[in-house]
Design an enzyme around this catalytic site. Structure first.
Site, PDB file in Angstrom:
ATOM      1  N   GLY A 113       8.496   3.923   0.596  1.00 32.07           N
ATOM      2  CA  GLY A 113       9.270   5.110   0.936  1.00 32.07           C
ATOM      3  C   GLY A 113      10.744   4.793   0.947  1.00 32.07           C
ATOM      4  N   ARG A 114      11.522   5.733   1.472  1.00 28.55           N
ATOM      5  CA  ARG A 114      12.971   5.531   1.474  1.00 28.55           C
ATOM      6  C   ARG A 114      13.400   4.458   2.464  1.00 28.55           C
ATOM      7  NH1 ARG A 114      14.302  11.519   3.907  1.00 28.55           N
ATOM      8  NH2 ARG A 114      12.897  11.442   5.683  1.00 28.55           N
ATOM      9  N   ASP A 140      10.001  14.877  12.079  1.00 27.25           N
ATOM     10  CA  ASP A 140       9.693  14.651  10.661  1.00 27.25           C
ATOM     11  C   ASP A 140       8.184  14.701  10.446  1.00 27.25           C
ATOM     12  OD1 ASP A 140      10.228  14.238   7.998  1.00 27.25           O
ATOM     13  OD2 ASP A 140      10.353  12.061   8.162  1.00 27.25           O
ATOM     14  N   GLY A 179      11.583   1.574   3.018  1.00 28.79           N
ATOM     15  CA  GLY A 179      11.152   0.254   2.568  1.00 28.79           C
ATOM     16  C   GLY A 179       9.727   0.302   2.053  1.00 28.79           C
ATOM     17  N   GLU A 180       8.909  -0.669   2.453  1.00 31.65           N
ATOM     18  CA  GLU A 180       7.533  -0.774   1.980  1.00 31.65           C
ATOM     19  C   GLU A 180       6.555  -0.859   3.136  1.00 31.65           C
ATOM     20  OE1 GLU A 180       6.765  -3.045  -1.988  1.00 31.65           O
ATOM     21  OE2 GLU A 180       8.171  -4.233  -0.819  1.00 31.65           O
ATOM     22  N   VAL A 181       5.288  -0.506   2.835  1.00 31.24           N
ATOM     23  CA  VAL A 181       4.193  -0.707   3.780  1.00 31.24           C
ATOM     24  C   VAL A 181       3.184  -1.645   3.123  1.00 31.24           C
ATOM     25  CG1 VAL A 181       2.349   0.360   5.117  1.00 31.24           C
ATOM     26  CG2 VAL A 181       4.508   1.579   4.793  1.00 31.24           C
ATOM     27  N   ILE A 216       0.817  -1.213   0.000  1.00 30.65           N
ATOM     28  CA  ILE A 216       0.000   0.000   0.000  1.00 30.65           C
ATOM     29  C   ILE A 216       0.852   1.264   0.000  1.00 30.65           C
ATOM     30  CG2 ILE A 216      -1.999  -1.062   1.091  1.00 30.65           C
ATOM     31  CD1 ILE A 216      -1.060  -0.005   3.765  1.00 30.65           C
ATOM     32  N   GLY A 217       2.153   1.130   0.008  1.00 35.23           N
ATOM     33  CA  GLY A 217       2.999   2.317  -0.019  1.00 35.23           C
ATOM     34  C   GLY A 217       4.462   1.952  -0.036  1.00 35.23           C
ATOM     35  N   LYS A 267       5.017  -2.410   8.214  1.00 38.61           N
ATOM     36  CA  LYS A 267       6.056  -1.561   7.644  1.00 38.61           C
ATOM     37  C   LYS A 267       7.332  -2.393   7.583  1.00 38.61           C
ATOM     38  CE  LYS A 267       7.927   3.123   8.325  1.00 38.61           C
ATOM     39  NZ  LYS A 267       7.889   4.297   9.232  1.00 38.61           N
TER      40      LYS A 267
END
Length: 514
Positions: A225-226, A344, A228-230, A222-223, A243
């Site tokens: 990023g820097r 962040d 890894g993955e979700v 579902i996503g 995550k």
């Protein structure tokens, strides 16, 4: 490890037994003096041709041309003190025609075959070998057996471990199964967390965490990023978010799991932590962080697809401010919570719940304040915050990183930008803006530090506030708050708690009007 310990103990006992045995043998040979060997002695006519020794009887022979054995009638006693080594002298081994034996009068015969002579001779045996030779003969096989046993159990255990952790990230079919922990039977995740934490902590006991993690079935990505993955995962019919960090982001994974398990952190506006686990699939290590799943996804995704009315905007903004105020708050006591700064904060790190409120997530860069020493535990990783949301003092590197309040003020600056994002999607009389990120019209999609520094610090630009917002009381309140969040002077910014109270009071006044 248990088998290794048991084998080591057995080996130690065997070694001690052998050494004790050799010691007793040596003492009996050197100090008993009870056993005295009687031998025929051709050189002892005054003693009736008999001598006594603590060593060996000897005789000299030679082989005849016909293959027989002739006795030379030269025999006697070989005392222990007169030869080397004592256990089996070189004299008996190297002298041609010399035969040594260790029985009474064993040298008083005229053998007619070599076999008789061999039976009575002092051929090397366990009793005639040196202590070192005995130790090698007895200890070496024992040590070898022990080593093989250790290797067998180690290989067997490793193979079982690899088999139990096997998993691959394919869509929906394979899952890691593990025996149920008693606390898991017939209990939902929500009730389980309530039972095991009682509101005092975050997450589940470690054993339960690993039990859940190994039963999760990954369904869909579902996503990304820097880090890894979700993935959306399933556990007993319930959705969870998984995550998965890449191996090079191990520090971020460890830090986020550590922060999530801070005492008293659990809050309705902080992303609910369930478990953390690391899995070795035989090729690489997967680092899992398991949290509550929210089907609306991130605030970034939600705002891109949806608009809201003024009450929805205030409810959403209040929930984010409430979550941030809880993070920033230190709760004193033996089971207290340290103050935490996010570092962040952005729309992609905030999740939208089904009731329209939000939960703050992604605590991998968070820092905690130690009240007793007044220090900040800055995580040891190479990640920095998102440039677009960095406060002016972060961009121009003037922030005092040794003062915890500096981190809280930087969070508040980012909160002001998030409020602007939410407000642009507020539908008032059918009028609303297209969704855009802050400074979309001033910097590229992936700005550099220098570009953001120029816009924020030198030109002192801030996101545009439309004039029409002043005619709507809710948007006017929001615009006033965001301006007080993104002051260039960090000390002039509002606190998260003050923002929470302002929004809460406004919502209460609106409810009274209804």
């Amino acid at each position: 490890m248990f088998q290794f310990s048991m084998c080591s103990q057995k080996g130690t006992r065997m070694r001690d037994t052998v050494l004790l045995y050799l010691g007793i043998l040596w003492l009996s040979q050197h100090f008993s003096g009870v056993h005295s060997l009687k031998c025929k002695c051709d050189l002892c006519p005054d003693k009736n041709y008999i001598c006594e020794t603590d060593g060996y009887c000897f005789t000299t022979t030679f082989e005849t041309k016909t293959g027989g054995i002739e006795h030379q009638y030269r025999s006697g006693c070989l005392n222990r003190s007169g030869f080397f080594p004592p256990e089996y002298p070189l004299y008996c081994r190297n002298k041609s025609g010399v035969i040594c034996c260790a029985k009474d009068f064993c040298n008083d015969f005229l053998p007619n075959s070599k076999e008789v002579l061999k039976r009575n001779s002092a051929e090397p045996s366990l009793w005639n070998l040196s202590s070192f030779e005995i130790m090698v003969i007895i200890v070496a096989p024992t040590a070898l057996i022990c080593a093989l046993t250790i290797a067998y159990y180690f290989c067997r255990t490793s193979k079982q471990s690899r088999g139990g952790l096997h998993h691959h990230l394919q869509h929906g079919e394979d899952s890691i199964e593990a025996p149920d922990h008693p606390i898991l039977k017939g209990v939902s995740l929500k009730h389980m967390i309530e039972m095991t934490t009682s509101g005092s902590g975050s997450g589940l006991p470690l054993l339960v965490q690993r039990s859940i993690a190994r039963q999760i079935q990954l369904v869909e990505s579902i996503g990304q990023g820097r880090f890894g993955e979700v993935w959306r995962g399933r556990w007993r019919g319930e959705n969870v978010a998984v995550k998965i960090f890449s191996s090079r982001e191990e520090r971020s994974w460890f830090r986020e799991a550590e922060i999530y398990q801070t005492v008293m952190l659990r809050h309705e506006n902080i992303l609910g932590f369930i478990a953390a686990d690391n899995k070795d699939n035989g090729t690489w290590t997967q680092l899992w962080l398991i949290t509550d799943y929210h089907e609306h996804g991130s605030l970034f995704d939600f705002l891109d697809r949806n608009v809201m009315d003024t009450s929805g905007m205030i409810r959403m903004a209040l929930s984010i401010a409430t979550g941030l105020a809880h993070l920033h708050m230190d709760i004193m006591g033996t089971q207290g919570k340290p103050a935490i700064a996010h570092r962040d904060l952005k729309s992609k790190n905030i999740l939208v719940k089904s009731n329209g409120t939000c939960a703050i997530g992604d605590l991998g860069l968070a820092v905690r304040h130690d009240v007793t020493t007044d220090t900040v535990d800055i995580p040891l990783n190479n990640r920095v915050g998102t440039k677009r949301y960095m406060a002016p003092e972060v961009l121009d590197e003037t922030m005092n990183v040794y003062q915890f309040d500096s981190f809280k003020r930087a969070d508040v600056y980012a909160l002001g930008l998030i409020f602007w994002e939410i407000s642009t999607r507020c539908n008032v009389g059918g009028i609303y803006d297209e969704y855009n990120l802050p400074f979309y019209d001033a910097v590229p999609p992936d700005p550099t530090i220098e570009e953001m520094r120029r816009v924020v610090c030198i030109e002192k630009q801030r996101p545009n506030i439309p004039n029409r917002w002043q005619s709507c009381e809710a948007l006017h309140v929001m615009s006033k708050l965001m301006k007080e969040c993104w002051y260039h002077n960090a000390t002039a910014r509002l606190t998260a708690l003050r923002i929470k109270k302002t929004l809460s009071n406004y919502r209460a006044s609106e409810e009274l009007k209804m």
